[in-house]
Design a protein around this motif. Structure first.
Motif, PDB file in Angstrom:
ATOM      1  N   ASN A 148       0.817  -1.211   0.000  1.00 54.78           N
ATOM      2  CA  ASN A 148       0.000   0.000   0.000  1.00 54.78           C
ATOM      3  C   ASN A 148       0.846   1.255   0.000  1.00 54.78           C
ATOM      4  N   HIS A 149       1.990   1.214   0.656  1.00 52.49           N
ATOM      5  CA  HIS A 149       2.909   2.357   0.599  1.00 52.49           C
ATOM      6  C   HIS A 149       3.361   2.603  -0.848  1.00 52.49           C
ATOM      7  N   LEU A 150       3.730   1.524  -1.518  1.00 49.58           N
ATOM      8  CA  LEU A 150       4.156   1.632  -2.911  1.00 49.58           C
ATOM      9  C   LEU A 150       3.014   2.149  -3.791  1.00 49.58           C
ATOM     10  N   PHE A 151       1.826   1.614  -3.575  1.00 48.72           N
ATOM     11  CA  PHE A 151       0.668   2.020  -4.369  1.00 48.72           C
ATOM     12  C   PHE A 151       0.355   3.500  -4.179  1.00 48.72           C
ATOM     13  N   ARG A 152       0.350   3.961  -2.934  1.00 45.13           N
ATOM     14  CA  ARG A 152       0.030   5.369  -2.678  1.00 45.13           C
ATOM     15  C   ARG A 152       1.084   6.295  -3.269  1.00 45.13           C
ATOM     16  N   TYR A 153       2.345   5.848  -3.205  1.00 43.60           N
ATOM     17  CA  TYR A 153       3.398   6.654  -3.828  1.00 43.60           C
ATOM     18  C   TYR A 153       3.193   6.723  -5.338  1.00 43.60           C
ATOM     19  N   LEU A 154       2.887   5.591  -5.973  1.00 46.86           N
ATOM     20  CA  LEU A 154       2.685   5.555  -7.419  1.00 46.86           C
ATOM     21  C   LEU A 154       1.477   6.406  -7.813  1.00 46.86           C
ATOM     22  N   ARG A 155       0.403   6.286  -7.070  1.00 46.21           N
ATOM     23  CA  ARG A 155      -0.804   7.071  -7.367  1.00 46.21           C
ATOM     24  C   ARG A 155      -0.522   8.567  -7.247  1.00 46.21           C
ATOM     25  N   ARG A 156       0.206   8.942  -6.232  1.00 39.28           N
ATOM     26  CA  ARG A 156       0.542  10.350  -6.018  1.00 39.28           C
ATOM     27  C   ARG A 156       1.453  10.869  -7.138  1.00 39.28           C
ATOM     28  N   THR A 157       2.422  10.038  -7.531  1.00 37.98           N
ATOM     29  CA  THR A 157       3.355  10.444  -8.580  1.00 37.98           C
ATOM     30  C   THR A 157       2.645  10.601  -9.924  1.00 37.98           C
ATOM     31  N   LEU A 158       1.774   9.653 -10.243  1.00 37.93           N
ATOM     32  CA  LEU A 158       1.052   9.730 -11.513  1.00 37.93           C
ATOM     33  C   LEU A 158       0.061  10.890 -11.525  1.00 37.93           C
TER      34      LEU A 158
END
Length: 304
Positions: free
Chosen positions: A68-78
């Motif tokens: 979930n940490h990775l997912f939230r980072y990816l979502r924020r970056t995109l």
């Protein structure tokens, strides 16, 4: 953005970039427009449940929390990429996060008492001797519990947070600041950390410039005299709690985290849910509900 957050983001970026897809390509080599929502959903599931045995995969542990940490980072970056014209859509939007088990690792009252006593006993040992622990562990425990503070919030306490009426808890993650009234334990803990800091700053042969402004005089410092980093406190805590288990002070199942002290403090706060919410600085009672583990005592039904 703090230095610790920046380091986390760099680690997340490296892990995502090195992620190996089914076709053998790494995610870092794929054009953004070719990344779809199903791709991101599978990425979350793979990191949450365990990756295939592939030496090319990054070393980040595979757990729901890390996924979930990775997912939230990816979502924020995109999302940033969409806003700034680097991509036309955000494939992470609409992806379901991994389900995380609720693990607060809050100490039982007995575990808190015996571990605090152990910290005081071993903190009195000469530094860097067998069986010793840092002298700051015990007062940090008291402040984290009594003022319901996160580890990072203890690390950033300064002389400016020492008010006449109590400790000003400057909180993170959108929580509201609060002032916890002094009691004997909190007063003693603060004085102990302040005395330790003075001894370090005034050590013979040390040429340390003491900050003039109270908001720059951090309460918890390293042996160098510089402010203690959150990572240093967490590392010291892990070594200490491991020693406590190894020496039979607590059982393995009674192990608790530094952040668990905030859970214990919120749970032990006297009053109703609103009182506990104010004490913890939470924006919503829902968040307080995740920290308050006390079972409500209710009256039995009565027929009319």
């Amino acid at each position: 953005m703090t230095i610790g957050t920046q380091a986390d983001y760099r680690r997340y970026a490296d892990a995502l970039s090195a992620y190996i897809r089914r076709d053998g390509s790494s995610l870092g080599d794929v054009q953004v427009e070719r990344i779809t929502t199903p791709v991101v959903q599978r990425l979350v599931e793979v990191f949450a449940m365990g990756r295939p045995a592939n030496r090319q995969q990054p070393s980040l542990p595979a757990t729901p929390s890390k996924a979930n940490h990775l997912f939230r980072y990816l979502r924020r970056t995109l999302a940033w990429g969409v806003r700034n014209g680097h991509c036309t859509h955000n494939p992470a939007a609409g992806v379901r996060q991994a389900k995380e088990a609720k693990q607060h690792r809050m100490p039982t009252p007995d575990a808190y008492d015996v571990v605090l006593a152990f910290a005081r006993e071993r903190g009195a040992f000469p530094s860097h001797t067998k069986g010793s622990c840092p002298a700051y562990i015990a007062p940090v425990m008291v402040l984290a519990y009594s003022a319901r503070l996160r580890g990072i919030e203890v690390c950033t306490l300064t002389d400016a947070h020492r008010l006449q009426e109590g400790v000003h808890g400057q909180r993170r993650k959108g929580s509201r600041d609060s002032v916890t009234e002094w009691d004997d334990a909190m007063t003693a803990a603060w004085e102990e950390l302040a005395a330790r800091r003075s001894a370090i700053w005034n050590r013979e042969g040390r040429n340390f410039a003491v900050p003039l402004r109270p908001e720059h005089r951090v309460l918890l410092v390293e042996q160098t005299g510089n402010p203690m980093a959150k990572s240093s406190l967490e590392s010291a805590w892990q070594r200490f709690i491991t020693m406590a288990m190894r020496e039979g002070v607590i059982e393995k199942q009674d192990r608790f985290s530094l952040h668990g002290l905030k859970h214990r403090g919120v749970t032990d706060t006297v009053g109703n849910r609103g009182d506990k919410q104010d004490a913890a600085g939470h924006q919503s009672p829902t968040t307080t509900g995740r920290y308050d583990h006390a079972l409500p005592v209710v009256k039995p039904p009565r027929r009319r």
